[in-house]
Write an enzyme that holds these catalytic residues in place. Structure first.
Site, PDB file in Angstrom:
ATOM      1  N   ILE A  18      12.103  20.046  -0.089  1.00  0.00           N
ATOM      2  CA  ILE A  18      11.117  19.483  -1.036  1.00  0.00           C
ATOM      3  C   ILE A  18      10.353  20.607  -1.739  1.00  0.00           C
TER       4      ILE A  18
ATOM      5  N   LYS B  78       1.644  15.469  12.340  1.00  0.00           N
ATOM      6  CA  LYS B  78       1.188  14.969  11.037  1.00  0.00           C
ATOM      7  C   LYS B  78      -0.163  14.261  11.185  1.00  0.00           C
TER       8      LYS B  78
ATOM      9  N   ASP C 230       5.915  34.389   8.161  1.00  0.00           N
ATOM     10  CA  ASP C 230       5.622  33.242   9.009  1.00  0.00           C
ATOM     11  C   ASP C 230       4.143  32.898   8.903  1.00  0.00           C
TER      12      ASP C 230
ATOM     13  N   TYR D 260       6.540  15.356  16.607  1.00  0.00           N
ATOM     14  CA  TYR D 260       6.550  15.616  15.156  1.00  0.00           C
ATOM     15  C   TYR D 260       5.507  14.731  14.466  1.00  0.00           C
TER      16      TYR D 260
ATOM     17  N   LEU E 106      12.108  31.176   6.419  1.00  0.00           N
ATOM     18  CA  LEU E 106      13.554  30.885   6.347  1.00  0.00           C
ATOM     19  C   LEU E 106      14.112  30.371   7.677  1.00  0.00           C
TER      20      LEU E 106
ATOM     21  N   PHE F 263       7.687   8.937   1.811  1.00  0.00           N
ATOM     22  CA  PHE F 263       8.589   7.986   2.450  1.00  0.00           C
ATOM     23  C   PHE F 263       9.926   8.720   2.668  1.00  0.00           C
TER      24      PHE F 263
ATOM     25  N   ASP G 121      13.247   3.542  16.002  1.00  0.00           N
ATOM     26  CA  ASP G 121      13.367   3.031  14.628  1.00  0.00           C
ATOM     27  C   ASP G 121      12.628   1.710  14.474  1.00  0.00           C
TER      28      ASP G 121
ATOM     29  N   ARG H 278      18.789   2.788  17.069  1.00  0.00           N
ATOM     30  CA  ARG H 278      18.308   4.113  17.486  1.00  0.00           C
ATOM     31  C   ARG H 278      16.883   3.963  18.002  1.00  0.00           C
TER      32      ARG H 278
ATOM     33  N   SER I 187       3.517  12.324   6.194  1.00  0.00           N
ATOM     34  CA  SER I 187       4.730  11.503   6.264  1.00  0.00           C
ATOM     35  C   SER I 187       4.363  10.049   6.523  1.00  0.00           C
ATOM     36  N   ALA I 188       5.221   9.165   6.062  1.00  0.00           N
ATOM     37  CA  ALA I 188       5.050   7.740   6.363  1.00  0.00           C
ATOM     38  C   ALA I 188       5.123   7.483   7.865  1.00  0.00           C
TER      39      ALA I 188
HETATM   40  P1  NAD Z   1      12.509  21.865   5.140  1.00  0.00           P
HETATM   41  O1  NAD Z   1      12.770  22.187   6.552  1.00  0.00           O
HETATM   42  O2  NAD Z   1      13.652  21.877   4.181  1.00  0.00           O
HETATM   43  O3  NAD Z   1      11.348  22.802   4.556  1.00  0.00           O
HETATM   44  C1  NAD Z   1      10.324  23.317   5.364  1.00  0.00           C
HETATM   45  C2  NAD Z   1      10.311  24.819   5.147  1.00  0.00           C
HETATM   46  O4  NAD Z   1       9.258  25.391   5.925  1.00  0.00           O
HETATM   47  C3  NAD Z   1      11.612  25.487   5.594  1.00  0.00           C
HETATM   48  O5  NAD Z   1      12.122  26.252   4.504  1.00  0.00           O
HETATM   49  C4  NAD Z   1      11.213  26.376   6.779  1.00  0.00           C
HETATM   50  O6  NAD Z   1      11.975  27.568   6.819  1.00  0.00           O
HETATM   51  C5  NAD Z   1       9.736  26.613   6.480  1.00  0.00           C
HETATM   52  N1  NAD Z   1       8.903  26.878   7.666  1.00  0.00           N
HETATM   53  C6  NAD Z   1       8.819  26.176   8.817  1.00  0.00           C
HETATM   54  N2  NAD Z   1       7.916  26.721   9.638  1.00  0.00           N
HETATM   55  C7  NAD Z   1       7.399  27.816   9.000  1.00  0.00           C
HETATM   56  C8  NAD Z   1       6.433  28.795   9.336  1.00  0.00           C
HETATM   57  N3  NAD Z   1       5.819  28.789  10.509  1.00  0.00           N
HETATM   58  N4  NAD Z   1       6.161  29.763   8.442  1.00  0.00           N
HETATM   59  C9  NAD Z   1       6.791  29.806   7.244  1.00  0.00           C
HETATM   60  N5  NAD Z   1       7.715  28.907   6.874  1.00  0.00           N
HETATM   61  C10 NAD Z   1       8.019  27.916   7.739  1.00  0.00           C
HETATM   62  O7  NAD Z   1      11.803  20.421   5.102  1.00  0.00           O
HETATM   63  P2  NAD Z   1      11.473  19.470   3.883  1.00  0.00           P
HETATM   64  O8  NAD Z   1      12.333  18.279   4.009  1.00  0.00           O
HETATM   65  O9  NAD Z   1      11.449  20.216   2.619  1.00  0.00           O
HETATM   66  O10 NAD Z   1      10.008  19.028   4.305  1.00  0.00           O
HETATM   67  C11 NAD Z   1       8.858  19.691   3.845  1.00  0.00           C
HETATM   68  C12 NAD Z   1       7.640  19.097   4.513  1.00  0.00           C
HETATM   69  O11 NAD Z   1       7.590  17.703   4.237  1.00  0.00           O
HETATM   70  C13 NAD Z   1       7.617  19.228   6.035  1.00  0.00           C
HETATM   71  O12 NAD Z   1       6.293  19.490   6.443  1.00  0.00           O
HETATM   72  C14 NAD Z   1       8.063  17.875   6.506  1.00  0.00           C
HETATM   73  O13 NAD Z   1       7.568  17.557   7.774  1.00  0.00           O
HETATM   74  C15 NAD Z   1       7.474  16.964   5.452  1.00  0.00           C
HETATM   75  N6  NAD Z   1       8.189  15.700   5.334  1.00  0.00           N
HETATM   76  C16 NAD Z   1       9.533  15.716   5.086  1.00  0.00           C
HETATM   77  C17 NAD Z   1      10.218  14.509   4.994  1.00  0.00           C
HETATM   78  C18 NAD Z   1      11.708  14.487   4.748  1.00  0.00           C
HETATM   79  O14 NAD Z   1      12.328  13.448   4.940  1.00  0.00           O
HETATM   80  N7  NAD Z   1      12.336  15.568   4.308  1.00  0.00           N
HETATM   81  C19 NAD Z   1       9.535  13.291   5.149  1.00  0.00           C
HETATM   82  C20 NAD Z   1       8.166  13.331   5.384  1.00  0.00           C
HETATM   83  C21 NAD Z   1       7.498  14.540   5.458  1.00  0.00           C
HETATM   84  C1  UD1 Z   2      13.264   9.749  10.051  1.00  0.00           C
HETATM   85  C2  UD1 Z   2      12.212   9.918  11.118  1.00  0.00           C
HETATM   86  C3  UD1 Z   2      10.860  10.041  10.438  1.00  0.00           C
HETATM   87  C4  UD1 Z   2      10.878  11.220   9.483  1.00  0.00           C
HETATM   88  C5  UD1 Z   2      12.019  11.031   8.477  1.00  0.00           C
HETATM   89  C6  UD1 Z   2      12.192  12.205   7.570  1.00  0.00           C
HETATM   90  C7  UD1 Z   2      13.014   8.836  13.159  1.00  0.00           C
HETATM   91  C8  UD1 Z   2      12.876   7.661  14.061  1.00  0.00           C
HETATM   92  N1  UD1 Z   2      12.264   8.792  12.042  1.00  0.00           N
HETATM   93  O1  UD1 Z   2      12.944   8.601   9.290  1.00  0.00           O
HETATM   94  O2  UD1 Z   2       9.834  10.216  11.401  1.00  0.00           O
HETATM   95  O3  UD1 Z   2       9.654  11.302   8.775  1.00  0.00           O
HETATM   96  O4  UD1 Z   2      13.262  10.856   9.188  1.00  0.00           O
HETATM   97  O5  UD1 Z   2      12.671  13.325   8.267  1.00  0.00           O
HETATM   98  O6  UD1 Z   2      13.773   9.757  13.415  1.00  0.00           O
HETATM   99  N2  UD1 Z   2      20.539   5.597  10.042  1.00  0.00           N
HETATM  100  C9  UD1 Z   2      21.792   5.191  10.434  1.00  0.00           C
HETATM  101  N3  UD1 Z   2      22.708   6.135  10.784  1.00  0.00           N
HETATM  102  C10 UD1 Z   2      22.436   7.479  10.755  1.00  0.00           C
HETATM  103  C11 UD1 Z   2      21.147   7.889  10.346  1.00  0.00           C
HETATM  104  C12 UD1 Z   2      20.220   6.921  10.004  1.00  0.00           C
HETATM  105  O7  UD1 Z   2      22.074   3.983  10.463  1.00  0.00           O
HETATM  106  O8  UD1 Z   2      23.308   8.290  11.106  1.00  0.00           O
HETATM  107  C13 UD1 Z   2      19.554   4.582   9.612  1.00  0.00           C
HETATM  108  C14 UD1 Z   2      18.295   4.577  10.454  1.00  0.00           C
HETATM  109  O9  UD1 Z   2      18.419   3.725  11.552  1.00  0.00           O
HETATM  110  C15 UD1 Z   2      17.265   4.083   9.417  1.00  0.00           C
HETATM  111  C16 UD1 Z   2      17.794   4.637   8.095  1.00  0.00           C
HETATM  112  O10 UD1 Z   2      19.160   4.916   8.310  1.00  0.00           O
HETATM  113  O11 UD1 Z   2      17.281   2.679   9.338  1.00  0.00           O
HETATM  114  C17 UD1 Z   2      17.094   5.908   7.651  1.00  0.00           C
HETATM  115  O12 UD1 Z   2      17.150   6.868   8.718  1.00  0.00           O
HETATM  116  P1  UD1 Z   2      16.668   8.381   8.540  1.00  0.00           P
HETATM  117  O13 UD1 Z   2      17.305   8.954   7.319  1.00  0.00           O
HETATM  118  O14 UD1 Z   2      16.894   9.073   9.821  1.00  0.00           O
HETATM  119  O15 UD1 Z   2      15.129   8.254   8.207  1.00  0.00           O
HETATM  120  P2  UD1 Z   2      13.974   7.481   9.033  1.00  0.00           P
HETATM  121  O16 UD1 Z   2      14.451   6.967  10.312  1.00  0.00           O
HETATM  122  O17 UD1 Z   2      13.368   6.504   8.100  1.00  0.00           O
END
Ligand code: NAD
Ligand code: UD1
Length: 335
Positions: A12, A152, A58, A148, A33, A177, A294, A291, A124-125
């Site tokens: 992101i 948050k 870091d 995790y 990284l 989300f 969920d 799972r 996060s949601a």
């Molecule tokens: P990502 O892992 O791709 O990006 C996170 C980055 O932070 C990585 O590049 C990692 O190397 C870096 N990082 C981790 N710890 C560090 C540290 N101590 N110092 C410096 N760098 C560090 O993840 P993302 O999907 O881009 O998510 C970004 C943020 O959004 C995270 O905080 C994650 O929890 C939150 N978030 C993500 C999702 C999702 O589904 N991707 C959903 C809800 C919230």
């Molecule tokens: C998950 C995390 C959530 C986190 C988010 C982003 C859990 C329980 N929740 O959300 O806390 O913020 O990722 O990192 O881990 N599914 C399958 N098969 C798969 C993978 C997923 O059926 O192999 C289904 C899941 O049951 C769910 C949907 O796909 O219904 C989305 O799953 P996923 O992408 O893992 O996201 P969340 O569970 O919503």
């Protein structure tokens, strides 16, 4: 004046870096990284034609963070850096609490000592827990079921307390989300290590032939087809939400939690069918048990983001799947 993006080489963060550069902002990226590659930073430059300043450091390394603030005039921080694998957090709670919470404490302390008091945080949601009814609204009680999620919930509290102690702080807690998709260019996208846990990276690896079969976790939920429903949001829409949050933080002090979602829920089977259209072939899947952890349905009430920021997601599920497939085909081995 520059915006510091922590975790800016990640999924992101890298998309947000592109949108900030395209909007003419100066940015500085810090990333250790641990879950990303320096190639992402090169690709940000390739897409935008602008070279972002990058520190491989870091957040736990206070002298390194001090140096970044000493060398740059940071006006605000978008804080993505953190560990994010739910399952792993259950097995490595200390690593998750230390990295995510101590990292945030160090960051905020260094910000404070440099008079930088604007932060947009990646929440996060997941903070809506297991018991709230959909659609999730920002005023609902928060909770968590795994380390995790607790990081948050706790960081939201820490940043709220920081504002209570010093009302000059401006804190925006963005509750994402399910971010999916990739940059239109096919140069940036999600690049998970090992076997993906999340649905979309898993489906794309089945489609490209790296994995054999998708397990659909449960088809007996109370949803339109029995499979789990989520609010998938295009990562570029999400990135643009950060620009709006930053503009808001520039002109307002206080603490605001804001959902970034579309408000529309799609089931696992809806996603599979949309991806099949995008890649032009059937996705091999079977129905597996639910799972643990969920919930049946999870989608946002997106009204607050509209009212406060004037932001609304624009891109639909088909476009999310097309862009992810384009990225997957162009980068079969990731970045
Ligand atoms: P990502 O892992 O791709 O990006 C996170 C980055 O932070 C990585 O590049 C990692 O190397 C870096 N990082 C981790 N710890 C560090 C540290 N101590 N110092 C410096 N760098 C560090 O993840 P993302 O999907 O881009 O998510 C970004 C943020 O959004 C995270 O905080 C994650 O929890 C939150 N978030 C993500 C999702 C999702 O589904 N991707 C959903 C809800 C919230
Ligand atoms: C998950 C995390 C959530 C986190 C988010 C982003 C859990 C329980 N929740 O959300 O806390 O913020 O990722 O990192 O881990 N599914 C399958 N098969 C798969 C993978 C997923 O059926 O192999 C289904 C899941 O049951 C769910 C949907 O796909 O219904 C989305 O799953 P996923 O992408 O893992 O996201 P969340 O569970 O919503």
């Amino acid at each position: 004046m520059a915006i510091l993006i922590t975790g800016g080489a990640g999924f992101i963060g890298s998309h947000t870096a592109v949108e900030l550069l395209n909007a003419g902002k100066e940015i500085v990226i810090v990333d250790n990284l641990s879950n990303s590659k320096a190639e992402a930073v090169r690709r940000i430059a390739q897409i935008t034609g602008k070279e972002p300043k990058f520190y491989q450091a870091d957040l736990l390394d206070r002298p390194a963070m001090e140096q970044i603030f000493n060398e740059n005039n940071i006006e605000a921080v978008v804080h993505f850096a953190g560990l994010k694998a739910v399952g792993e957090s259950v097995y490595k709670p200390l690593e998750y609490y230390h990295n995510n919470i101590t990292g945030t404490l160090v960051l905020c302390d260094v910000m404070r000592s440099h008079g930088c008091k604007k932060i947009v945080f990646s929440s996060s949601a997941t903070v809506y827990g297991m018991n709230n009814p959909v659609p999730f609204k920002e005023g609902m009680p928060t909770s968590a079921t795994n380390p995790y999620g607790y990081t948050k919930v706790m960081i939201e509290q820490i940043l709220t307390d920081l504002h209570t102690a010093d009302p000059e702080w401006s804190v925006v807690l963005l509750r994402y989300f399910n971010p999916i998709g990739a940059h239109k260019s096919g140069l940036l996208g999600e690049d998970p290590n090992g076997i993906p846990n999340n649905l979309l990276p898993y489906i794309s690896q089945v489609a490209i032939g790296k994995l054999e079969c998708l397990s659909i976790f449960g088809n007996d939920y109370e949803t339109h087809d029995g499979t789990g429903v989520r609010d998938y949001i295009h990562v570029v829409d999400l990135a643009l939400g950060h620009l709006k949050a930053l503009s808001y933080a520039e002109t307002h002090t206080g603490v605001e939690a804001v959902n970034l979602g579309t408000g529309v829920g799609y089931s696992v089977l809806d996603v599979v069918h949309s991806f099949e259209k995008a890649c032009g072939k059937p996705i091999n899947y079977h129905i597996a048990p639910r799972r643990a952890g969920d919930i049946a349905k999870n989608y946002a009430d997106p009204a607050k983001a509209r009212e406060l920021f004037g932001w609304e997601a624009q891109l639909g599920l088909d476009e999310m799947c097309q862009d992810l497939w384009n990225f997957t085909v162009k980068n079969p081995q990731g970045l």
